[in-house]
Design a protein around this motif. Sequence first.
Motif, PDB file in Angstrom:
ATOM      1  N   UNK A  46       0.869  -1.179   0.000  1.00 29.18           N
ATOM      2  CA  UNK A  46       0.000   0.000   0.000  1.00 29.18           C
ATOM      3  C   UNK A  46       0.905   1.228   0.000  1.00 29.18           C
ATOM      4  N   UNK A  47       0.323   2.388  -0.124  1.00 27.47           N
ATOM      5  CA  UNK A  47       1.086   3.631  -0.246  1.00 27.47           C
ATOM      6  C   UNK A  47       2.136   3.784   0.856  1.00 27.47           C
ATOM      7  N   UNK A  48       3.278   4.346   0.489  1.00 24.97           N
ATOM      8  CA  UNK A  48       4.315   4.724   1.455  1.00 24.97           C
ATOM      9  C   UNK A  48       3.984   6.154   1.870  1.00 24.97           C
ATOM     10  N   UNK A  49       3.585   6.331   3.142  1.00 24.77           N
ATOM     11  CA  UNK A  49       3.037   7.610   3.577  1.00 24.77           C
ATOM     12  C   UNK A  49       3.996   8.467   4.399  1.00 24.77           C
ATOM     13  N   UNK A  50       5.054   7.876   4.962  1.00 18.85           N
ATOM     14  CA  UNK A  50       6.024   8.636   5.753  1.00 18.85           C
ATOM     15  C   UNK A  50       7.427   8.105   5.484  1.00 18.85           C
ATOM     16  N   UNK A  51       8.372   9.015   5.336  1.00 21.17           N
ATOM     17  CA  UNK A  51       9.790   8.647   5.215  1.00 21.17           C
ATOM     18  C   UNK A  51      10.623   9.658   5.995  1.00 21.17           C
ATOM     19  N   UNK A  94      10.814   4.058   6.683  1.00 25.31           N
ATOM     20  CA  UNK A  94       9.614   4.267   5.868  1.00 25.31           C
ATOM     21  C   UNK A  94       8.422   3.571   6.493  1.00 25.31           C
ATOM     22  N   UNK A  95       7.255   4.201   6.361  1.00 24.22           N
ATOM     23  CA  UNK A  95       6.016   3.670   6.930  1.00 24.22           C
ATOM     24  C   UNK A  95       4.961   3.616   5.829  1.00 24.22           C
ATOM     25  N   UNK A  96       4.316   2.464   5.709  1.00 20.91           N
ATOM     26  CA  UNK A  96       3.256   2.295   4.729  1.00 20.91           C
ATOM     27  C   UNK A  96       1.896   2.634   5.293  1.00 20.91           C
ATOM     28  N   UNK A 148       0.716   0.514   7.921  1.00 26.21           N
ATOM     29  CA  UNK A 148       1.633   0.581   9.066  1.00 26.21           C
ATOM     30  C   UNK A 148       2.737  -0.471   9.002  1.00 26.21           C
ATOM     31  N   UNK A 149       3.096  -0.885   7.799  1.00 24.76           N
ATOM     32  CA  UNK A 149       4.303  -1.679   7.658  1.00 24.76           C
ATOM     33  C   UNK A 149       5.481  -0.725   7.813  1.00 24.76           C
ATOM     34  N   UNK A 150       6.521  -1.167   8.510  1.00 22.40           N
ATOM     35  CA  UNK A 150       7.713  -0.367   8.760  1.00 22.40           C
ATOM     36  C   UNK A 150       8.879  -1.021   8.032  1.00 22.40           C
ATOM     37  N   UNK A 151       9.703  -0.228   7.372  1.00 18.92           N
ATOM     38  CA  UNK A 151      10.914  -0.750   6.730  1.00 18.92           C
ATOM     39  C   UNK A 151      12.069   0.208   6.986  1.00 18.92           C
ATOM     40  N   UNK A 152      13.258  -0.351   7.151  1.00 17.56           N
ATOM     41  CA  UNK A 152      14.483   0.433   7.317  1.00 17.56           C
ATOM     42  C   UNK A 152      15.431   0.035   6.191  1.00 17.56           C
ATOM     43  N   UNK A 153      15.880   1.039   5.438  1.00 22.14           N
ATOM     44  CA  UNK A 153      16.775   0.809   4.296  1.00 22.14           C
ATOM     45  C   UNK A 153      18.116   1.488   4.531  1.00 22.14           C
ATOM     46  N   UNK A 154      19.170   0.898   4.004  1.00 27.36           N
ATOM     47  CA  UNK A 154      20.486   1.528   3.979  1.00 27.36           C
ATOM     48  C   UNK A 154      20.534   2.401   2.729  1.00 27.36           C
TER      49      UNK A 154
END
Length: 183
Positions: A42-47, A63-65, A68-74
């Motif tokens: 679903x949309x990525x709403x916060x970074x 990043x937060x979808x 409310x999925x949370x992801x951390x990227x390098x």
Amino acid sequence: GSDDESPLIASGGLGKVPAINVYGYNGMSFEAVATLSGFFTKAVVQVCFSKPRDVDGHLLLFAVGQDYKIAVYDVDTRENNCKFGKMLGSAQGPKGKVFHATANWQRNEFMTCGEKHVLTWSLSTTGKPTEAKVKVESKHRNKLFISACGTQEGDYIVGTNKGDLIVVSGNKQVSCQEVQHGG
């Protein structure tokens, strides 16, 4: 990246394959650096970005979808960074809407806030986010928390839909400036 590189800017997206677009910005123009996709449905709403070179010397993107999925990227752009663009960790946030995400550079963590909740997310050395609920006074628990920012002292200030400002330290409310509504 480093002081001699352009600062990075990121934006979330939506669509069939929601993506995060990362750009370098030199004050006059944008240059595409990366497109991060494949995790969000679903949309990525916060970074937001970590302090440069926080965990293992790398710049991280939190990043937060919409779900409310949370992801951390390098997203550290230094040469020979074999982790660039890789997702380091993920988590599932609570039910409800997220309204804001911010980094706290003093504590190497991120905060999210939304419908009736305020959470901090600490990062392990591998980048996996771990959630901790912020304790607020009972009279604030059913409010909408719509904005947050980290302070230079390592605390957070969280804004409610009523205009109240709550100071959070160590996952606890330490003070509150309530808006005085005139008649």
